[in-house]
Motif scaffolding. Structure first.
Motif, mmCIF file in Angstrom:
data_model
loop_
_atom_site.group_PDB
_atom_site.id
_atom_site.type_symbol
_atom_site.label_atom_id
_atom_site.label_comp_id
_atom_site.label_asym_id
_atom_site.label_seq_id
_atom_site.Cartn_x
_atom_site.Cartn_y
_atom_site.Cartn_z
ATOM 1 N N ARG A 71 -6.075 -4.162 5.072
ATOM 2 C CA ARG A 71 -6.751 -2.973 5.597
ATOM 3 C C ARG A 71 -7.659 -3.343 6.764
ATOM 4 N NH1 ARG A 71 -6.775 -1.705 0.123
ATOM 5 N NH2 ARG A 71 -8.831 -2.606 -0.183
ATOM 6 N N LYS A 72 -8.405 -4.438 6.610
ATOM 7 C CA LYS A 72 -9.299 -4.893 7.665
ATOM 8 C C LYS A 72 -8.508 -5.251 8.920
ATOM 9 C CE LYS A 72 -12.770 -8.404 8.665
ATOM 10 N NZ LYS A 72 -13.429 -9.621 8.207
ATOM 11 N N PHE A 73 -7.405 -5.956 8.747
ATOM 12 C CA PHE A 73 -6.554 -6.331 9.870
ATOM 13 C C PHE A 73 -6.025 -5.085 10.583
ATOM 14 C CE2 PHE A 73 -2.250 -7.192 11.481
ATOM 15 C CZ PHE A 73 -2.549 -8.104 12.472
ATOM 16 N N ALA A 74 -5.577 -4.094 9.812
ATOM 17 C CA ALA A 74 -5.046 -2.866 10.406
ATOM 18 C C ALA A 74 -6.129 -2.140 11.215
ATOM 19 C CB ALA A 74 -4.483 -1.945 9.322
ATOM 20 N N GLN A 75 -7.358 -2.103 10.699
ATOM 21 C CA GLN A 75 -8.463 -1.470 11.423
ATOM 22 C C GLN A 75 -8.778 -2.226 12.709
ATOM 23 O OE1 GLN A 75 -11.488 -1.493 8.401
ATOM 24 N NE2 GLN A 75 -10.827 0.459 7.520
ATOM 25 N N GLU A 76 -8.809 -3.554 12.635
ATOM 26 C CA GLU A 76 -9.085 -4.361 13.818
ATOM 27 C C GLU A 76 -7.973 -4.210 14.849
ATOM 28 O OE1 GLU A 76 -9.663 -8.296 12.269
ATOM 29 O OE2 GLU A 76 -11.704 -7.854 11.594
ATOM 30 N N LYS A 77 -6.745 -4.158 14.384
ATOM 31 C CA LYS A 77 -5.602 -3.980 15.286
ATOM 32 C C LYS A 77 -5.699 -2.641 16.005
ATOM 33 C CE LYS A 77 -0.571 -3.881 15.282
ATOM 34 N NZ LYS A 77 0.645 -3.913 14.463
ATOM 35 N N GLN A 78 -6.060 -1.589 15.270
ATOM 36 C CA GLN A 78 -6.202 -0.265 15.877
ATOM 37 C C GLN A 78 -7.332 -0.262 16.901
ATOM 38 O OE1 GLN A 78 -4.252 2.430 15.682
ATOM 39 N NE2 GLN A 78 -5.564 3.296 17.251
ATOM 40 N N ALA A 79 -8.443 -0.900 16.588
ATOM 41 C CA ALA A 79 -9.568 -0.962 17.523
ATOM 42 C C ALA A 79 -9.166 -1.711 18.794
ATOM 43 C CB ALA A 79 -10.771 -1.629 16.858
ATOM 44 N N ASP A 85 -5.558 0.332 25.441
ATOM 45 C CA ASP A 85 -5.174 1.620 26.033
ATOM 46 C C ASP A 85 -6.191 2.078 27.064
ATOM 47 O OD1 ASP A 85 -2.935 1.604 24.403
ATOM 48 O OD2 ASP A 85 -3.761 3.036 22.944
ATOM 49 N N LEU A 86 -7.482 1.943 26.741
ATOM 50 C CA LEU A 86 -8.535 2.335 27.665
ATOM 51 C C LEU A 86 -8.487 1.482 28.928
ATOM 52 C CD1 LEU A 86 -11.001 4.074 28.303
ATOM 53 C CD2 LEU A 86 -12.389 2.404 27.072
ATOM 54 N N LEU A 87 -8.307 0.198 28.764
ATOM 55 C CA LEU A 87 -8.193 -0.704 29.916
ATOM 56 C C LEU A 87 -7.003 -0.335 30.785
ATOM 57 C CD1 LEU A 87 -9.061 -4.276 28.705
ATOM 58 C CD2 LEU A 87 -9.513 -3.398 30.972
ATOM 59 N N GLN A 88 -5.885 -0.041 30.149
ATOM 60 C CA GLN A 88 -4.676 0.325 30.882
ATOM 61 C C GLN A 88 -4.894 1.614 31.669
ATOM 62 O OE1 GLN A 88 -1.201 0.606 28.417
ATOM 63 N NE2 GLN A 88 0.189 0.581 30.158
ATOM 64 N N GLN A 89 -5.543 2.596 31.069
ATOM 65 C CA GLN A 89 -5.835 3.853 31.763
ATOM 66 C C GLN A 89 -6.754 3.610 32.951
ATOM 67 O OE1 GLN A 89 -7.484 6.463 28.823
ATOM 68 N NE2 GLN A 89 -5.556 6.713 27.719
ATOM 69 N N THR A 90 -7.755 2.768 32.767
ATOM 70 C CA THR A 90 -8.704 2.458 33.834
ATOM 71 C C THR A 90 -7.990 1.783 35.002
ATOM 72 O OG1 THR A 90 -10.472 2.212 32.217
ATOM 73 C CG2 THR A 90 -10.850 1.252 34.387
ATOM 74 N N ILE A 91 -7.116 0.846 34.696
ATOM 75 C CA ILE A 91 -6.360 0.156 35.744
ATOM 76 C C ILE A 91 -5.445 1.132 36.477
ATOM 77 C CG2 ILE A 91 -4.537 -1.564 36.148
ATOM 78 C CD1 ILE A 91 -5.865 -3.204 33.844
ATOM 79 N N GLU A 92 -4.752 1.983 35.734
ATOM 80 C CA GLU A 92 -3.855 2.960 36.356
ATOM 81 C C GLU A 92 -4.618 3.908 37.276
ATOM 82 O OE1 GLU A 92 -1.749 4.793 33.112
ATOM 83 O OE2 GLU A 92 -0.526 2.996 32.755
ATOM 84 N N GLN A 93 -5.797 4.345 36.854
ATOM 85 C CA GLN A 93 -6.608 5.231 37.691
ATOM 86 C C GLN A 93 -7.073 4.511 38.949
ATOM 87 O OE1 GLN A 93 -9.736 6.684 35.180
ATOM 88 N NE2 GLN A 93 -8.399 8.147 34.115
ATOM 89 N N ALA A 94 -7.451 3.255 38.796
ATOM 90 C CA ALA A 94 -7.922 2.489 39.957
ATOM 91 C C ALA A 94 -6.789 2.276 40.951
ATOM 92 C CB ALA A 94 -8.487 1.153 39.510
#
Length: 102
Positions: A71-79, A85-94
């Motif tokens: 469960r802990k691993f799954a939560q860390e993986k999701q985080a 995803d946020l980094l990818q969006q930021t790069i795409e916008q830039a």
């Protein structure tokens, strides 16, 4: 990968276990971990009458620990995936933004 029998001792009982070659050390470490947990559980004052009961309780505790780690691993993986995803969006916008010339 060929297998051979390795003798381990668990709860003061000798067992022959089939083991892939090269994994003997891991098997012996697992047996030692199991023995330590059985000893630890018995020292907590649990009134377990047989070695089988001690092994069963230890197996349940190990399963519980394993599921908690999953469960802990799954939560860390999701985080981490959210951060990627946020980094990818930021790069795409830039990349999409037109460059301003001075």
């Amino acid at each position: 990968m060929s297998q051979h029998n390795v003798t381990i001792e668990v709860a003061n009982r000798r067992l022959k276990v089939a083991c892939p070659q090269g994994q003997e050390s891991a098997l012996l470490q697992a047996a030692e971990e199991l023995n330590q947990r059985i000893t630890k559980d018995n020292s907590k004052g649990q009134s377990l009458k047989t070695p089988e009961q001690a092994m069963l309780m230890t197996a349940l505790n190990l399963a519980h620990d394993y599921l908690a780690q999953q469960r802990k691993f799954a939560q860390e993986k999701q985080a981490l995936q959210s951060q990627v995803d946020l980094l990818q969006q930021t790069i795409e916008q830039a990349v999409k933004q037109p460059k301003k010339h001075a």
